[in-house]
Design an enzyme around this catalytic site. Structure first.
Site, PDB file in Angstrom:
ATOM      1  N   GLY A 150      24.599  32.854  -8.909  1.00 31.28           N
ATOM      2  CA  GLY A 150      25.172  33.009  -7.573  1.00 31.28           C
ATOM      3  C   GLY A 150      25.824  34.364  -7.398  1.00 31.28           C
ATOM      4  CB  ALA A 151      25.237  37.550  -9.188  1.00 34.46           C
TER       5      ALA A 151
ATOM      6  CE1 TYR B 196      31.080  21.249  -2.412  1.00 40.54           C
ATOM      7  CE2 TYR B 196      33.050  19.961  -1.963  1.00 40.54           C
ATOM      8  CZ  TYR B 196      32.454  21.113  -2.427  1.00 40.54           C
ATOM      9  OH  TYR B 196      33.230  22.143  -2.907  1.00 40.54           O
TER      10      TYR B 196
ATOM     11  CB  ALA C 205      28.797  12.349  -5.551  1.00 42.91           C
TER      12      ALA C 205
ATOM     13  CB  ILE D 147      37.053  30.350  -1.770  1.00 42.98           C
ATOM     14  CG1 ILE D 147      37.011  29.394  -2.966  1.00 42.98           C
ATOM     15  CG2 ILE D 147      36.910  31.788  -2.252  1.00 42.98           C
ATOM     16  CD1 ILE D 147      35.710  29.432  -3.735  1.00 42.98           C
TER      17      ILE D 147
END
Length: 239
Positions: free
Chosen positions: A14-15, A157, A159, A190
């Site tokens: 996920g960079a 999500y 779970a 975030i």
């Protein structure tokens, strides 16, 4: 200035995302050799060119984390390029709200479980042999506060993130005698442009900056955390 991460090989999935970029940058600034993984190699290369320190040893790798053959081939390419894998930071993932459970379709469930949990299983499975061979490794996964504090209309999500937390603990139990630590972080909200756009009236100063989460990832990869494994660490800030 030397760093304990000098020449360590860090893989960041996920960079191209907000948190992934922050984690990759943090490792690169401290001398690690960084493999940046995401769907699009040109997008990752732009991150390297524009946001990572000049002179850092980095390389972009395109991968489809939902295809085991792509994950295996890509991590083998990382090993061919850098010689080994020392650190795996599983940052890739996603979030969607949804309908009530009785109205949730299979595709909604599969999407969250695949993106958040199956991808972590694939990358850990592919990276562990190199760590075991070299007798050292650090794996840091991203779960979520929702793994502990589930909410309605977020069943798939919640779970999927709970699965990441439990998988983390299971792998940690399997590797605790191999000098490999496996931990996960539980971010609060975030502070990203996307979240600000979605919640314009929220107090953004209470949210967690990606750089603060990157600091926790670095700690878990460091020698200071050598006795920490199987942990799920809340990083909520004031959110």
């Amino acid at each position: 200035m030397s760093s304990e991460f000098d020449n360590k090989v860090a893989v960041v999935t996920g960079a191209a995302g907000n948190l992934g970029r922050a984690v990759a940058r943090a490792f690169a600034e401290r001398g690690a050799r960084v493999a940046l993984l995401d769907l699009s190699e040109p997008v990752i290369q732009a991150v390297i060119d524009e946001q990572l320190p000049a002179g850092a040893e980095t390389q972009a790798f395109a991968v489809d984390l939902l295809k085991p053959e792509s994950v295996s081939a890509t991590l083998q390419a990382v090993i061919d390029r850098f010689g080994r894998i020392d650190i795996l930071a599983n940052i890739a993932g996603g979030f969607t709200m949804g309908p009530l459970i009785q109205d949730t379709e299979d595709r909604d469930w599969d999407f969250m479980m695949n993106l958040n949990a199956r991808s972590v299983f694939y990358t850990c499975r592919a990276a562990l042999p190199s760590m075991l061979e070299n007798g050292w490794g650090r794996i840091i996964n991203v779960s979520a506060r929702a793994a502990l504090q589930a909410k309605g209309r977020m069943g798939p999500y919640c779970a999927s993130k709970a699965a990441v937390k439990t998988l983390t603990k299971s792998i940690a139990a399997e590797t605790k005698f191999d000098d490999i630590t496996v931990n996960c972080i539980l971010p609060g909200t975030i502070d990203t442009p996307q979240n600000r756009e979605a919640m314009p009236d929220a107090d953004h100063s209470q949210w967690v900056p990606p750089e603060a989460l990157a600091d926790v990832v670095l700690f878990l990869a460091s020698d200071a955390a050598r006795c920490v494994t199987g942990a799920a660490i809340p990083v909520y800030g004031k959110s």
